[in-house]
Scaffold this active site. Sequence first.
Site, PDB file in Angstrom:
ATOM      1  N   ALA A  52      72.082  67.517  49.362  1.00  0.00           N
ATOM      2  CA  ALA A  52      71.815  68.281  48.138  1.00  0.00           C
ATOM      3  C   ALA A  52      72.884  69.351  47.919  1.00  0.00           C
ATOM      4  CB  ALA A  52      70.426  68.900  48.188  1.00  0.00           C
ATOM      5  N   ALA A 111      75.989  67.577  46.706  1.00  0.00           N
ATOM      6  CA  ALA A 111      75.788  67.132  45.321  1.00  0.00           C
ATOM      7  C   ALA A 111      75.856  68.301  44.342  1.00  0.00           C
ATOM      8  CB  ALA A 111      74.441  66.411  45.192  1.00  0.00           C
ATOM      9  N   GLU A 112      75.162  69.394  44.642  1.00  0.00           N
ATOM     10  CA  GLU A 112      75.159  70.524  43.714  1.00  0.00           C
ATOM     11  C   GLU A 112      76.543  71.165  43.618  1.00  0.00           C
ATOM     12  OE1 GLU A 112      72.599  74.290  42.135  1.00  0.00           O
ATOM     13  OE2 GLU A 112      71.768  73.012  43.717  1.00  0.00           O
ATOM     14  N   THR A 113      77.253  71.210  44.716  1.00  0.00           N
ATOM     15  CA  THR A 113      78.608  71.760  44.701  1.00  0.00           C
ATOM     16  C   THR A 113      79.508  70.950  43.774  1.00  0.00           C
ATOM     17  OG1 THR A 113      78.384  72.632  46.945  1.00  0.00           O
ATOM     18  CG2 THR A 113      80.631  72.297  46.125  1.00  0.00           C
ATOM     19  N   SER A 153      78.406  71.133  40.072  1.00  0.00           N
ATOM     20  CA  SER A 153      78.678  72.458  39.519  1.00  0.00           C
ATOM     21  C   SER A 153      80.154  72.639  39.197  1.00  0.00           C
ATOM     22  CB  SER A 153      78.227  73.544  40.497  1.00  0.00           C
ATOM     23  OG  SER A 153      76.828  73.551  40.625  1.00  0.00           O
TER      24      SER A 153
END
Length: 156
Positions: free
Chosen positions: A71, A74-76, A79
Amino acid sequence: MGEHTAPTFPKEVIEEYAALGIDLPALFSAGHLGERMGVTIVEAAADRVVGTMPVEGNTQPYGLLHGGASAVLAETLGSVGSMLHGGANKIAVGVDLNCTHHRGVRSGLVTGVATPVHRGRSTATYEIVITDEQDKRVCTARLTCLLRDTPRPDAD
């Protein structure tokens, strides 16, 4: 943990941020959490962001890659793509992250590739596919970011 090499950026992005005196590698890095986890941004553009993360040091008690680590990767990546889409006058704030974990990984390096699903004026959504070293899908994630105006330096 991870390699600390600067990601590659498209020429127009480099020129846009250089004119503002902004350090692109610092702005679009994995941040403190990502650094502790060994996340490395390899390639960064609004239409594709690629990053890697070692499995070692990012496992749960059974020795498998922790779902939360996937996660974070993925978020990095999503973003960074959202920020690049928004441009120098916007910041991206994650508002929804969904991760489906397909298989366990015990060692090696995982690679995430973020590609846009939607790029609008106020939101950006990216699909992030994380694979192992055999190119087998480990996780599929979707991140939606709200694109907000950057605060002006003279604003209170």
